[in-house]
Design an enzyme around this catalytic site. Structure first.
Site, PDB file in Angstrom:
ATOM      1  N   LYS A 103       3.805   2.335  16.070  1.00 13.58           N
ATOM      2  CA  LYS A 103       4.889   2.181  15.102  1.00 13.58           C
ATOM      3  C   LYS A 103       4.859   3.301  14.062  1.00 13.58           C
ATOM      4  O   LYS A 103       5.886   3.830  13.690  1.00 13.58           O
ATOM      5  CB  LYS A 103       4.723   0.832  14.405  1.00 13.58           C
ATOM      6  CG  LYS A 103       5.834   0.458  13.442  1.00 13.58           C
ATOM      7  CD  LYS A 103       5.500  -0.864  12.756  1.00 13.58           C
ATOM      8  CE  LYS A 103       6.546  -1.278  11.744  1.00 13.58           C
ATOM      9  NZ  LYS A 103       6.068  -2.344  10.858  1.00 13.58           N
ATOM     10  N   GLN A 104       3.691   3.621  13.576  1.00 15.76           N
ATOM     11  CA  GLN A 104       3.593   4.606  12.505  1.00 15.76           C
ATOM     12  C   GLN A 104       2.222   5.262  12.532  1.00 15.76           C
ATOM     13  O   GLN A 104       1.311   4.757  13.168  1.00 15.76           O
ATOM     14  CB  GLN A 104       3.829   3.946  11.154  1.00 15.76           C
ATOM     15  CG  GLN A 104       2.686   3.072  10.656  1.00 15.76           C
ATOM     16  CD  GLN A 104       2.979   2.472   9.289  1.00 15.76           C
ATOM     17  OE1 GLN A 104       3.451   1.368   9.181  1.00 15.76           O
ATOM     18  NE2 GLN A 104       2.672   3.199   8.238  1.00 15.76           N
TER      19      GLN A 104
ATOM     20  N   GLU B 251       1.291  -1.285  12.961  1.00 13.37           N
ATOM     21  CA  GLU B 251       1.399  -2.747  13.082  1.00 13.37           C
ATOM     22  C   GLU B 251       1.843  -3.188  14.476  1.00 13.37           C
ATOM     23  O   GLU B 251       2.043  -4.380  14.702  1.00 13.37           O
ATOM     24  CB  GLU B 251       2.355  -3.286  12.011  1.00 13.37           C
ATOM     25  CG  GLU B 251       1.741  -3.204  10.615  1.00 13.37           C
ATOM     26  CD  GLU B 251       2.741  -3.489   9.500  1.00 13.37           C
ATOM     27  OE1 GLU B 251       3.940  -3.295   9.726  1.00 13.37           O
ATOM     28  OE2 GLU B 251       2.304  -3.913   8.414  1.00 13.37           O
TER      29      GLU B 251
ATOM     30  N   TRP C  55       0.838  -1.205   0.000  1.00 12.93           N
ATOM     31  CA  TRP C  55       0.000   0.000   0.000  1.00 12.93           C
ATOM     32  C   TRP C  55       0.872   1.254   0.000  1.00 12.93           C
ATOM     33  O   TRP C  55       0.391   2.351  -0.272  1.00 12.93           O
ATOM     34  CB  TRP C  55      -1.009  -0.013   1.151  1.00 12.93           C
ATOM     35  CG  TRP C  55      -0.444   0.306   2.515  1.00 12.93           C
ATOM     36  CD1 TRP C  55       0.517  -0.383   3.169  1.00 12.93           C
ATOM     37  CD2 TRP C  55      -0.805   1.395   3.389  1.00 12.93           C
ATOM     38  NE1 TRP C  55       0.782   0.190   4.385  1.00 12.93           N
ATOM     39  CE2 TRP C  55      -0.029   1.283   4.553  1.00 12.93           C
ATOM     40  CE3 TRP C  55      -1.715   2.436   3.307  1.00 12.93           C
ATOM     41  CZ2 TRP C  55      -0.112   2.163   5.629  1.00 12.93           C
ATOM     42  CZ3 TRP C  55      -1.817   3.314   4.385  1.00 12.93           C
ATOM     43  CH2 TRP C  55      -1.019   3.181   5.525  1.00 12.93           C
ATOM     44  N   ASP C  56       2.158   1.073   0.256  1.00 14.49           N
ATOM     45  CA  ASP C  56       3.125   2.160   0.170  1.00 14.49           C
ATOM     46  C   ASP C  56       2.976   2.945  -1.131  1.00 14.49           C
ATOM     47  O   ASP C  56       3.102   4.171  -1.150  1.00 14.49           O
ATOM     48  CB  ASP C  56       4.560   1.599   0.193  1.00 14.49           C
ATOM     49  CG  ASP C  56       4.866   0.775   1.423  1.00 14.49           C
ATOM     50  OD1 ASP C  56       3.925   0.214   1.999  1.00 14.49           O
ATOM     51  OD2 ASP C  56       6.042   0.670   1.788  1.00 14.49           O
TER      52      ASP C  56
END
Lengths: 767, 767
Positions: free
Chosen positions: A597-598, A485, A356-357
């Site tokens: 994480k993000q 994640e 999906w990046d």
């Protein structure tokens, strides 16, 4: 922080050899041209720590899945980027002593990646067992003017002595992947041939029948001619020449090696050998300098379109150039079968080429610097995979289409249940890219011709995936992993619920548009897709009754159900030696911690920016960012953009540097595996959308720039609907210059300005 | 449902050969004696579908972990039960034609497992290419009188013709595990020797240095003596003899093969060969019949102690006997280094030998049928692993001790994060077994000498593992997997929270007891353990403020946070062809469904039975059981016990049959991998604690029996504090007879009765 490289605007410089960190240097020094790439390996033998890597775009291997405990639905195979024939190899012997920088005494070692013209240069002096010195200079490039061609010049200059020099230029297909699941070799030899000064090797993958021919031809040029002895060598999957000559004292002997690489992705299988030979012959005839000239001219053009110039902050300048350079090395958008692999051509780790990046992080860079067709190619790539995505949903017992987490051909190839089966938010990113593209380009035809089908099938997936909760009269999405994640199998991830509902909404909006503006096509689509009123009503009901977790006391969105039950520490509370968490904490500990994480909620605020006011963004940023460890390379960029928007300039700059120099400074301690290519586009966003505050609104561009305190000036270029703009921000002004295109209106700090053809708009910088 | 076996009270009978299901038959026909075991493989060659299996208790291999995606904290190795030297092998040729039942024509094939005396019998007639018939009868047993000895009689009778017969008895160490992660062979040859009629082979494991010597000696007995030709055979890890003779028409020729197996677990490494030779010599000298007599006498004794007799329901009778038989084959409690492996000696699947199954499901069977010392050995096994459990907790960043999910030596060897790191309720089961043992035996010394240390360290783990939630002023346990493994990474699993709190409570209770009754030992323990008042207070605080999810509208415990947000279907709603779910649904679908693999809330009601009234049990059973797919072999038994208690007799019987005949009827479709040994003890519980309603209360036994409608009578035996009781339940009465022991008081249907020495109590059956 350890400094690996000298700071320089256009070069990445390693001074002195670093055997312990060699893999990091190899990753950073990778070269690529969209068609193929190589890590910064040495031409000559090296027995030290090294990850040999030669990669060819679109050539992959379905490695048998390795899994501890099998689960229904896991893919049998994991599509892996594979290490292909090593074509750079040139073994070197000086006076019978093998040159191996892990063993040979060496001084003045430099390895320089020149980003301006896309080449790798190594200079060093070796000292043999009798203390005689010999200078070596090696330069190589993979041509972006002719993408099947590589060339190397390898120069040897004995200092104060005559030397017997032996070169062994070769092609070696006896290579493997370190990450092969069962130590399988992926290549078999098909054909080879070698004569003096020339040879080729054709190998094919054991499965899927990718054929790759590699040909080489070389010449040896000496200042002072000597007798040259040449032998041919043939081994399993290997051809080479052994050239022995006398290199005269203080004179330079150069071996020019020309390589061509062709595959049956581009030519009929029975033609690739001839094609490779033909191409290498042409390259040889052109010669090194001419080839390099064509190559560097092409780089000049790329930089002209995509460079970002920063004055007053060389570290920041080097960072952004490195990111843009690697992006352009990885994907140039000319082959619609390709996509942007997370490691590009810089390592093995991560299989597949598409995450999906692409839609969430890379899309904008290519849209604004490479143009609409390249962006459209990226959308079409997914359109072509729609049937596979439907099969994937079906495999998991679902309707509609679920795009894979990781893929090469549309099939899922990842095998962790918490990711493969649960990180379903990716489906919305595919739809978001369509929205994003149309918003930017105004190309509504795309919706009628391709986009609507993808929107409908992803919507169908969402409508089947929600759980209606009669006790609360709400729709919920249970058992997911969000972008963060460091949470697995949670219920009602705010981002996922928000984007799922947005996906349904946008599909309905496009439906209205097509019905009005493309009635004929629309009717065909309704038939093709079997779209019913009942289905549309169900979608509306879901949109109306979607559940969004929310923390009333703080007026912030709750990342997922139960997030507020965690111990609410901040990253500063973590002892430094426990970072990064993913290398120090067991998984359960990471999961039950509050650490992120993000970007997750923040990712939603970024995508659906218009829906949320600055105060909402601030509150959520204030709550979540201090709990974010940014251990995904994709994290700092999005946070930086939002920090810019809410006026947190220092934070925005700090996060910019983190994303820009992630690999140069090995911040996440994993650059040895390869570079974080996809997040590099996020770095570009951090400047253009963050510092520059660029948005698309009402069919035009809008800017709200600021300048980081320690910068004097920065500029970037944007392609937008036939206009080419250069935006320059100084300490005082914002200058928007139209380099190409007709008069049009733009917005700066929410004011309208007419930007004339060949003219500029100058606005005072808002402080 | 497919019927695999003939229903018989004492025998498991396969009639006719079933090549397609051969692995299932092999599993069920396994023999074991606590020291070693073999699957129901054939002695002669078989090229059909078969899982060769010879296992030696305590001999294992640390197979390198296979995992798709590594996580911090995973063990490097997975301790695996390994397939050892095949000692049953006897190849057979009749008139030069190799007998291989996958190819040779065969009639009247029978394979019979005799449970009464623990042997396997095969009878069949083979028809050679010239249509001549030869009868074969093979009987084998692994002696439980002398556990290092096995014996086989292999008889051949040509019908109406003289036959040239060749036997090749052999020992073959060239064996492997099908589940070897990287196709590694685990054994290397150390030593071998063969002469006529005799041979041995010593192999050792590549790692850990387990040495195993296997010796054989054999004789051939003929009704009518013929000339016998004998050759020796030696191959890699293999020794054999080739015996050729003439078997006279209608006369029987029998080869008796005697085997001994010794390991350096029991003798010094340099002695095992001699020991094996000495033992096989003794066995040979005793002869087959005498060995068998000793063996069958030992079985008589075992049955006398542990048999359950059911009249009127042969299927149920066969089921319970099969379960008791396999339990006694797997573990006899005489070796405190051993434990009860989930597959015993019947297959490879699942590594390790010890799961929470031992404490939660197997403990009561051994406590009540094998006696206190055996049960204490099981507790001591964990006591000895306490240091490893502390290391394990530390590895995961926690205080105290976390016992492993799967182990051989105390080290964790499982590698799924959601199990290994999160299925932490196992820790409470270790503590519960201590409580259970002391409640049953009254042996408080155990607490002072061993138990308290385990209780304190497990309590410390819990106290560190909880999360205090200041907003709710509650302690929570986040990110766990409960007994129901069809949920992963949930918050506040009711069972886990309940048992964690119980663990703390019991530790404090034992602390009070030791302080009062063993003051000296207590003080030493306080010092050794560094126990502080502050720590004890923290435990009390956790007990007081533990959070328990609860569904107010239904007045049931909520399995975990968010369970009620699921779509609340029942098992009957699942299409039959989608069962078992774990073979048909992707993992995410299973997780977000409401379907339950095994007792979770119900498991808590079972363990802490005294805390919950019948109405509470009923409400929870009514809510959860219809949502339970029982896809864990450990599920039906616990449900059956609770169903009995709440008066759901039909349900209790249905679930009893499911647990009792799980492997005989291959209900979970995985008996081919091996038997579900640990759940077999649950079957025993379903009768004794379920139908018999046996509990320990106030230092004595209490019964509340009922009898399933289609049974005429059933009886079981119980060892309790020096008493041996036989409980018989008929359609009218409950008869409790004291076979051994002094006068004591028991309770039947909540009334007190004096049970005199050698006397009985007869109570009218409650309807």
């Amino acid at each position: 922080m350890k400094q690996y490289f000298k700071v320089d605007e256009w070069n990445i410089i390693e001074e002195g050899l670093h055997p312990e960190d060699n893999r990091i240097y190899e990753s950073v020094m990778s070269l690529g041209n969209g068609h193929m790439g190589i890590r910064g390996n040495f031409e000559e033998s090296y027995s030290g720590n090294s990850l040999q890597g030669t990669y060819i775009a679109g050539v992959y291997y379905p490695d048998k899945t390795k899994v501890g405990w099998w689960k229904v639905g896991y893919p049998e195979y994991y599509a892996k980027v594979i290490n292909a024939t090593n074509f750079i190899g040139i073994d070197l012997y000086i006076n019978g002593e093998k040159v191996d920088l892990a063993k040979t005494k060496v001084k003045d070692f430099k390895r320089i990646l020149n980003m301006k013209h896309g080449y790798l240069l190594r200079t060093f002096t070796i000292i043999d067992s009798k203390n005689r010195e010999t200078k070596i200079e090696v330069k190589r490039f993979l041509s972006i003017a002719d993408k099947e061609i590589a060339a190397i010049s390898y120069s040897v200059t004995p200092i104060g002595h005559d030397a017997k020099v032996t070169f062994i230029p070769y092609l070696d297909g006896y290579v493997s992947n370190e990450d092969s699941n069962y130590n399988e070799k992926f290549w078999v030899e098909i054909d080879k041939w070698v004569e003096k000064y020339k040879g080729y090797l054709t190998v094919k993958t054991k499965k899927l029948n990718f054929y790759v021919s590699t040909a080489m031809k070389y010449s040896v040029i000496q200042d002072d001619k000597t007798e040259v002895d040449v032998e041919t060598i043939e081994k399993k999957k290997y051809v080479g020449n052994k050239i022995t000559l006398i290199a005269k004292k203080d004179k330079t002997t150069t071996l020019y090696k020309y390589i061509s690489v062709t595959t049956n992705r581009d030519y009929p299988t029975d033609k690739i050998k001839d094609k490779a030979l033909e191409k290498v012959e042409n390259a040889y005839n052109k010669g090194f300098e001419k080839l390099f000239h064509e190559h560097s001219k092409a780089w000049d053009k790329l930089w002209e379109e995509s460079d970002i110039v920063i004055e007053g902050d060389t570290k920041a300048q080097q960072g952004i150039r490195f990111n843009i350079f690697q992006l352009n090395q990885t994907y140039l958008g000319d082959d619609p079968r390709l996509n942007i692999g997370p490691k590009g051509f810089t390592g093995e780790k991560y299989g597949g080429s598409t995450y999906w990046d692409t839609e969430a992080f890379c899309f904008n860079f290519y849209l604004s610097t490479r143009g609409e067709q390249v962006a459209k190619n990226l959308l079409l790539y997914r359109y072509k995979h729609l049937e596979k995505a439907k099969e994937n949903a079906k495999k998991l017992g679902m309707k509609g289409a679920l795009y894979p987490m990781v893929t090469m051909t549309g099939e899922e190839c990842h095998n962790e249940w918490e990711i493969t089966f649960e990180e379903i938010h990716r489906n919305a990113a595919i739809s978001y890219a369509i929205f994003n593209y149309v918003r930017y380009t105004g190309d509504k035809n795309y919706l009628a011709d391709y986009g609507f089908e993808v929107l409908v099938e992803t919507s169908r997936y969402w409508a089947d995936r929600v759980t209606y909760n009669p006790r609360k009269d709400k729709y919920m999405i249970l058992g997911v992993t969000g972008p963060n994640e460091y949470e697995n199998n949670v219920n009602n991830n705010w981002y996922t619920n928000t984007m799922a509902s947005w996906n349904l909404e946008y599909t309905l909006k496009v439906k209205e548009l097509l019905e009005t503006e493309y009635p004929e096509k629309y009717n065909k689509l309704v038939n093709k897709l079997n779209l019913t009123e009942e289905e549309l009503n169900k979608w509306k009901d879901i949109i109306n009754k979607m559940y969004y977790p929310y923390v009333e006391s703080l007026d912030v969105f709750e990342q997922q159900d139960g997030y507020m039950d965690k111990e609410l520490k901040v990253v500063e509370d973590i002892p430094k030696d426990e970072l990064p968490l993913n290398q120090n904490w067991s998984w359960d500990r990471i999961l039950r911690s509050c650490f992120i994480k993000q970007a997750d909620v923040i990712q939603g605020l970024y995508f659906l920016s218009d829906r949320f006011d600055i105060e909402t963004k601030k509150r959520n940023f204030d709550f979540y960012e201090p709990r974010t460890v940014h251990e995904s390379s994709l994290s700092p960029c999005v946070h930086s953009v939002i920090a810019s928007e809410i006026g947190y300039k220092d934070k925005a700059y700090e996060l910019y540097l983190r994303t820009a120099r992630l690999d140069l400074d090995n911040i996440n301690k994993d650059t040895d595996d390869g570079l974080h290519i996809t997040s590099m586009a996020g770095t570009w966003m951090a400047i253009v959308e963050g510092f520059g505050g660029m948005k698309v609104k009402n069919n035009t561009l809008s800017f709200k720039p600021f300048i980081p305190d320690n910068w004097n000036k920065y500029s970037f270029k944007i392609l937008f609907r036939g206009h080419l703009l250069k935006i320059t921000v100084t300490k005082k002004e914002v200058i928007i210059k139209q380099e190409k295109g007709q008069n049009f209106n733009i917005r700066v700090y929410d004011e309208n300005y007419l930007l004339p053809k060949d003219g500029k708009v100058i606005v005072k910088l808002n402080k």
